[in-house]
Design a protein around this motif. Structure first.
Motif: not given
Ligand code: FAD
Length: 546
Positions: A483-484, A487-489, A523-526
């Motif tokens: 999760a952290p 965004l960075r990816v 988007e990534l699914d968190p």
């Protein structure tokens, strides 16, 4: 001892026919009974009139004794055989035999009539002038009051013309069938309700390939989808003979076998209508049938597809090269910017000592040459191809990317579950850029499952439409993204892979750039567990399209 044979008297003829009519033997054809009944009977019409009617009947009538010696012959008999009544009476019916009828037929004839049954069949006769004709003959035994055979009643007509027509029809049918079966095209004649009236070997072979599903239905569905073809309407709309020519169709056979391509043409034909009640019906009142002719072009279609795929491969390789160069130069610029910023910061510090003059000058020089280097690098950035927007079939693009990655997937032992939505609206966009975006996302999924080293390595790709968007979902059972890091990816040059290899950390950045430039998003699914689920959403109207 030869008994002299004399002609029947009028009374005897009437007697014989009446006896026959009173109890026609079993098996007497209805038309024979009808023929005589229409003449009436001696009880209803006067005997002379009855006899006259028999004499003038349009069918050749003869009455013989129990050994087939002729006792009476009517006018039609005289006309057909060429013998006058005087000539023929007393002779055996065998004078009519042209000796071409097999003996077996006569044996059957005699065995039947001697059992007091009616015989009906065809014989080859000849006339007095030895002119052969095909006779359709019915022989009915006429019994006396003791139930014994008294006479035989023979009725025959010349069916030579009918026989010729039958032969011609059989020949033409054989010829048509042979020709139809010899051609490699699929041919089917369809009635207005979709029934197959006639087909050929190629059609039957296709039926086998389609595992029993009627190929005509598969063709009609594909035609309906592609050109809104309506069989019933086409059969009823009289006028145009040729309905369509060389429409290219993709058929998706049932049970998941690979698609096949055909060029399909259709013409309208008047349907065979044998119903007697339609005798006076105008042709235009009955629906026509449709002759469907389809030529398989799957092989050439594969070759075209292969060539297209090679072109796309070359195009993508070039795109990737440009991208790699852009990434490398951008990385160099990014790294150079750090010391330049430090120099700028140092220069902006207060200078109060004389020796700082020299340092300041050196820093100015370093900054100037740094800026110069920056400009050269900027100028060296290869331009990205400006691509035209077109209507993009996302299913087709995903399929292409999968085909291009087949070797990579097979080598890694990855199972791909490809679930396209059958009817997907086209997206207005830049096809090469979208293809690149999907390739970045798929490459990431491949790397993720590779690093997870699970026994079963799986990637699932789905497409669907969601409102005005088309959504491509790529799910892998790889290492996943904590999760952290979600965004960075997306940041440029961020690389979280254990084995970065040739990954420069620009894949997701580039994929996002493509999506955003189309008015969409990646988007990534968190909440996804056990791997990663990424959505690429693209609006169907595309950027700047209303
Ligand atoms: P045949 O020697 O007359 O007979 C050939 C075979 O027929 C014999 O081997 C035998 O099996 C059978 N046969 C013949 N006569 C008798 C009999 N009296 N009893 C039992 N079996 C017998 N023939 C035609 O070719 N054209 C006609 O249009 C025709 N119309 C006929 C109409 C009627 C009402 C009847 C009763 C017969 C008709 N025949 C007709 C049959 C005809 O009488 C001959 O049997 C046939 O033509 C064969 O003649 P053939 O001389 O070649 O041989």
């Amino acid at each position: 001892m030869n008994k002299r044979i004399s002609a029947l008297t009028h009374e005897e003829v009437i007697e014989a026919i009446s006896a026959f009519l009173e109890s026609p033997p079993d098996g007497t054809p209805a038309e024979v009974i009808e023929a005589f009944s229409s003449m009436g009977s001696k009880q209803i019409i006067p005997p002379r009139l009855f006899l006259e009617t028999v004499r003038q009947a349009p069918v050749a009538i003869s009455i013989t004794d129990e050994r087939a010696r002729i006792l009476y012959a009517n006018d039609a008999f005289e006309e057909l055989t060429g013998y006058s009544s005087d000539e023929i009476v007393g002779k055996n019916e065998s004078v009519l035999s042209s000796q071409s009828t097999p003996a077996q037929v006569y044996q059957d004839l005699w065995q039947t009539i001697q059992k007091k049954q009616v015989w009906k069949g065809r014989l080859i006769n000849h006339t007095k002038l030895k002119q052969e004709y095909v006779a359709e003959l019915t022989i009915s035994p006429v019994l006396n009051a003791h139930g014994e055979i008294a006479y035989f009643l023979g009725m025959h007509r010349d069916i030579t013309e009918l026989h010729r027509l039958e032969r011609r029809l059989t020949f033409q049918k054989d010829l048509t069938e042979t020709a139809l079966n010899a051609v490699p095209m699929v041919i089917a004649l369809l009635s207005s309700d979709g029934r197959v009236i006639l087909d050929n070997y190629a059609y039957k072979a296709l039926e086998g390939d389609f595992r029993g599903v009627e190929p005509a239905q598969v063709f009609l569905e594909a035609l309906q989808q592609q050109i809104q073809f309506d069989l019933e309407a086409a059969c009823r709309a009289h006028g145009k003979h040729r309905l369509f020519t060389n429409i290219e169709l993709r058929l998706d056979p049932p049970a998941g076998t690979s698609p096949r391509w055909f060029t399909c043409s259709a013409v309208r034909l008047a349907e065979l209508d044998e119903a007697v009640q339609h005798y006076f019906k105008k042709a235009a009142e009955s629906p026509d049938s449709i002759l469907l002719v389809a030529n398989e072009v799957t092989q050439s279609r594969h070759r075209i597809n292969e060539a297209r795929l090679n072109m796309i491969r070359a195009n993508m390789a070039e795109q990737q090269l440009v991208q790699t160069m852009r990434e490398a130069i951008s990385a160099a610029m990014f790294k150079l910017q750090v010391p330049l910023n430090v120099i700028k910061a140092a220069l902006s510090m207060p200078r109060n000592r004389a020796d700082s003059e020299a340092l300041s000058e050196a820093l100015q020089q370093a900054l100037a040459s740094g800026d110069e280097a920056m400009e050269s690098l900027h100028a060296a950035l290869p331009l990205q191809n400006l691509e035209q927007q077109t209507q993009v079939n996302i299913n087709e693009v995903v399929h292409e990317v999968l085909r291009m990655s087949t070797e990579q997937l097979l080598a890694a032992g990855i199972v791909v579950d490809w679930r396209p939505t059958t009817v997907l609206p086209a997206v207005n966009g830049r096809v090469n850029a979208i293809r690149g975006m999907i390739k970045y996302l798929l490459d990431n999924a491949i790397q993720a499952v590779h690093e997870a080293k699970k026994e079963l390595q799986e990637i699932r790709i789905e497409t669907c439409s969601d409102g005005d968007d088309v959504v491509i979902t790529i799910i892998d059972n790889g290492v996943g993204i904590p999760a952290p890091m979600m965004l960075r990816v997306f940041e440029p040059f961020f690389c979280g892979w254990e084995q970065p290899g040739k990954h420069a950390g620009m894949g997701l950045t580039m994929a996002q750039e493509v999506a955003l430039s189309h008015g969409g998003v990646v988007e990534l699914d968190p909440d996804f567990l056990g791997g990663c689920r990424v959505y690429a959403r693209l609006p169907i109207h595309g950027p700047g399209d209303n």
